[in-house]
Design a protein around this motif. Structure first.
Motif, short mmCIF file in Angstrom:
data_model
loop_
_atom_site.label_atom_id
_atom_site.label_comp_id
_atom_site.label_asym_id
_atom_site.label_seq_id
_atom_site.Cartn_x
_atom_site.Cartn_y
_atom_site.Cartn_z
N GLU A 50 -1.15 4.66 12.14
CA GLU A 50 -2.36 5.06 12.86
C GLU A 50 -2.06 5.61 14.25
N LYS A 51 -0.87 5.28 14.79
CA LYS A 51 -0.52 5.83 16.10
C LYS A 51 -0.30 7.34 16.01
N LYS A 52 0.22 7.79 14.89
CA LYS A 52 0.43 9.23 14.68
C LYS A 52 -0.75 9.90 14.01
N GLN A 53 -1.40 9.17 13.07
CA GLN A 53 -2.40 9.79 12.21
C GLN A 53 -3.83 9.43 12.56
N GLY A 54 -4.03 8.33 13.29
CA GLY A 54 -5.38 7.93 13.63
C GLY A 54 -5.97 6.97 12.59
N ASP A 55 -7.24 6.68 12.79
CA ASP A 55 -7.97 5.72 11.94
C ASP A 55 -8.51 6.46 10.71
N ILE A 56 -7.60 6.75 9.77
CA ILE A 56 -7.95 7.69 8.70
C ILE A 56 -7.78 7.13 7.30
N LEU A 57 -7.73 5.82 7.17
CA LEU A 57 -7.46 5.23 5.86
C LEU A 57 -8.46 5.70 4.81
N ASN A 58 -9.75 5.65 5.14
CA ASN A 58 -10.78 6.04 4.16
C ASN A 58 -10.63 7.50 3.76
N LEU A 59 -10.32 8.35 4.73
CA LEU A 59 -10.16 9.79 4.45
C LEU A 59 -8.97 10.02 3.51
N ILE A 60 -7.83 9.39 3.84
CA ILE A 60 -6.63 9.54 3.01
C ILE A 60 -6.89 9.04 1.59
N GLU A 61 -7.54 7.89 1.49
CA GLU A 61 -7.80 7.29 0.17
C GLU A 61 -8.71 8.19 -0.66
N LYS A 62 -9.75 8.70 -0.04
CA LYS A 62 -10.72 9.53 -0.76
C LYS A 62 -10.13 10.86 -1.19
N LYS A 63 -9.32 11.47 -0.32
CA LYS A 63 -8.86 12.83 -0.57
C LYS A 63 -7.54 12.91 -1.32
N TYR A 64 -6.65 11.95 -1.10
CA TYR A 64 -5.29 12.11 -1.61
C TYR A 64 -4.82 11.02 -2.57
N LYS A 65 -5.60 9.97 -2.77
CA LYS A 65 -5.12 8.87 -3.62
C LYS A 65 -4.83 9.34 -5.04
N ILE A 66 -5.80 9.96 -5.70
CA ILE A 66 -5.61 10.39 -7.09
C ILE A 66 -4.54 11.47 -7.20
N PRO A 67 -4.55 12.53 -6.34
CA PRO A 67 -3.47 13.51 -6.42
C PRO A 67 -2.09 12.89 -6.24
N LEU A 68 -1.99 11.89 -5.35
CA LEU A 68 -0.69 11.25 -5.13
C LEU A 68 -0.27 10.43 -6.34
N GLN A 69 -1.23 9.77 -6.99
CA GLN A 69 -0.91 9.03 -8.21
C GLN A 69 -0.41 9.98 -9.30
N VAL A 70 -1.04 11.15 -9.39
CA VAL A 70 -0.60 12.15 -10.37
C VAL A 70 0.82 12.60 -10.06
N ALA A 71 1.10 12.88 -8.78
CA ALA A 71 2.43 13.34 -8.38
C ALA A 71 3.49 12.29 -8.70
N ILE A 72 3.17 11.02 -8.46
CA ILE A 72 4.12 9.94 -8.76
C ILE A 72 4.39 9.86 -10.25
N GLU A 73 3.32 9.97 -11.05
CA GLU A 73 3.50 9.90 -12.51
C GLU A 73 4.35 11.07 -13.02
N VAL A 74 4.12 12.26 -12.46
CA VAL A 74 4.88 13.43 -12.88
C VAL A 74 6.36 13.25 -12.56
N LYS A 75 6.66 12.73 -11.37
CA LYS A 75 8.05 12.65 -10.92
C LYS A 75 8.80 11.40 -11.37
N THR A 76 8.05 10.35 -11.73
CA THR A 76 8.73 9.11 -12.15
C THR A 76 8.48 8.76 -13.62
N GLY A 77 7.43 9.37 -14.20
CA GLY A 77 7.09 9.06 -15.58
C GLY A 77 6.31 7.78 -15.75
N SER A 78 5.89 7.16 -14.64
CA SER A 78 5.16 5.89 -14.71
C SER A 78 3.84 5.98 -13.95
N GLN A 79 2.82 5.30 -14.49
CA GLN A 79 1.53 5.24 -13.81
C GLN A 79 1.51 4.07 -12.84
#
Length: 457
Positions: A50-79
């Motif tokens: 938060e010192k670098k990014q600010g109070d943005i947990l809700n924003l990150i979760e809403k916007k990037y959680k699912i895309p990041l889960q997809v990226a992890i599954e693609v690169k590791t083969g695991s959900q």
């Protein structure tokens, strides 16, 4: 899994950047500072600085959680499921989390968001749900309100109460085996078990699944509406429910609607869910919204004037999540545009201009009604507009016709066009059917009441 994700982290975030077209500034601001912390029980903990990014947990979760889960599954083969936490919160218990097996939040990562009865704001809109949740937490032996069924629109505190119940039980009854899961996680477990059985030609995976969810003392399932209608998952859950219920184990379930409005749900289970305690949670009133905002402000290093809190509470009436999101957005915008200046009401209005227009009357359109009704009944929008005449589609479609007729200025011919019907006589018939049902069918009456609230808030 933790080691694998860390090894491939640069590949994962590069895939995220390229596949989801995240531009350079956003990528450097939101994604690059993220760090993988730990992995436990299927949940990957990722820290936000938060010192670098600010109070943005809700924003990150809403916007990037699912895309990041997809990226992890693609690169590791695991959900995996992902949970974001602020680095400052993790630093205090990071060492003990790795070395102390008794650390509660290490054993149960869903508790790391800090939800508890102590920080739940009680009001007239949720006091019955709160009291029932406390009663279950204090008596987790399946003898009080079993099952406890909480329902409301999104962001009104169902998950907070479920986490609070789990936390209280685990703190006060350490020998109890408590499992909290979402419908998405439960569905994924069922799908994985079926797939593994087919690959190995046995049923060992299903046996492990049933051991995971049935050899426990308390089961909390969030958002059951997403299970209803998925045959294999629904059957597995209801068999699990029956096994636990008959054994006197405590069940807590949440949904966006009461059991009697789940038309695809077998009548036996509607009756079963209603046999305990079914409780509605309403949107917060102004006083509750102000209390929630002031609670949040106590945890922030930057304070907002009461007139700004008043502005948020007056204009954000949908749910607690949107309320907190508006608060976070004001802090975020000030941090990146005028970091050294005091936040003014004008700055707050500018930050929220895309969320609220306090002087504009809300316009309810036919398209909005169709979207809300489709979401409420867990239907695809295309199904409502299709020629299908099965009851599970025809009734929601007639409700659309009725609400369009009541809440918009469209003619019945225009409503027919919006719903892709042949002519206005179909709309007249549909509207009349709902009007007749309102006087004799309590379920239809309740559904219309709930939908009006969703549309008008």
């Amino acid at each position: 899994m933790e080691t694998l994700v860390k090894e491939k982290w640069s590949e994962i975030i590069a895939y995220l950047r390229d596949e989801y077209l995240i531009n350079g500034v956003l990528f450097r601001t939101w994604i690059e500072p993220l760090e993988v912390v730990s992995f436990y029980n299927g949940i990957l903990i990722i820290s936000i600085d938060e010192k670098k990014q600010g109070d943005i947990l809700n924003l990150i979760e809403k916007k990037y959680k699912i895309p990041l889960q997809v990226a992890i599954e693609v690169k590791t083969g695991s959900q995996v499921d992902i949970q974001f936490r602020y680095k400052s919160e993790l630093q205090a218990d990071r060492v003990s989390s790795y070395n102390n097996g008794d650390n509660l939040e290490y054993k149960y990562p869903f508790l790391s968001n800090g939800h508890s009865f102590d920080n739940f704001v009680v009001s007239g809109s949720n006091n019955i749900a709160y009291a029932a949740s406390v009663a279950v937490a204090e008596n987790p032996n399946g003898q009080v309100y079993n099952p406890l069924f909480l329902y409301s629109g999104p962001g009104l505190g169902k998950t907070h109460l479920m986490h609070s119940i789990a936390r209280y039980i685990l703190q006060n009854n350490p020998d109890y085996h408590v499992t909290y899961t979402t419908s998405e996680e439960f569905t994924n477990d069922v799908v994985d078990a079926i797939r593994t059985n087919k690959q190995k030609g046995d049923t060992i995976a299903t046996s492990k699944l049933r051991k995971k969810y049935r050899n426990i003392d308390v089961l909390l399932l969030d958002d059951i509406q997403f299970i209803v209608g998925k045959d294999s998952t629904q059957i597995e859950f209801f068999n699990t429910f029956e096994s636990l219920y008959q054994s006197g184990k405590q069940l807590v379930i949440s949904s966006d609607r009461p059991p009697n409005q789940m038309e695809e749900l077998d009548m036996r289970y509607r009756s079963r869910f209603n046999s305990g305690m079914t409780i509605d949670i309403q949107p917060p009133d102004f006083e509750t919204s102000m209390a929630i905002l002031k609670n949040k402000q106590e945890l922030s290093d930057k304070k907002l004037d009461d007139k700004i809190l008043d502005f948020i509470a007056t204009n954000i009436k949908s749910n607690i999540r949107d309320l907190e999101g508006a608060y976070n957005k004001i802090l975020l915008c000030s941090r990146f545009t005028k970091p050294n200046e005091k936040i003014t009401l004008e700055m707050a209005e500018e930050a929220l201009k895309d969320l609220i227009s306090p002087d504009d009357e809300k316009i309810i359109t036919a398209d909005y009604i169709i979207d809300v009704v489709a979401e409420h009944f867990n239907l695809d929008k295309d199904a409502l507009l299709s020629p299908k005449k099965t009851k599970d589609i025809a009734v929601p479609r007639q409700i659309c016709m009725y609400l369009c007729n009541e809440l918009t200025n469209l003619t019945q011919t225009e409503i027919a066009t919006k719903l892709k019907r042949n002519n206005h006589s179909t709309v007249i018939h549909g509207v009349n059917r709902i009007k007749e049902s309102l006087n004799v069918d309590k379920e239809i009456s309740n559904t219309i009441s709930v939908l009006r609230k969703k549309l008008e808030t």
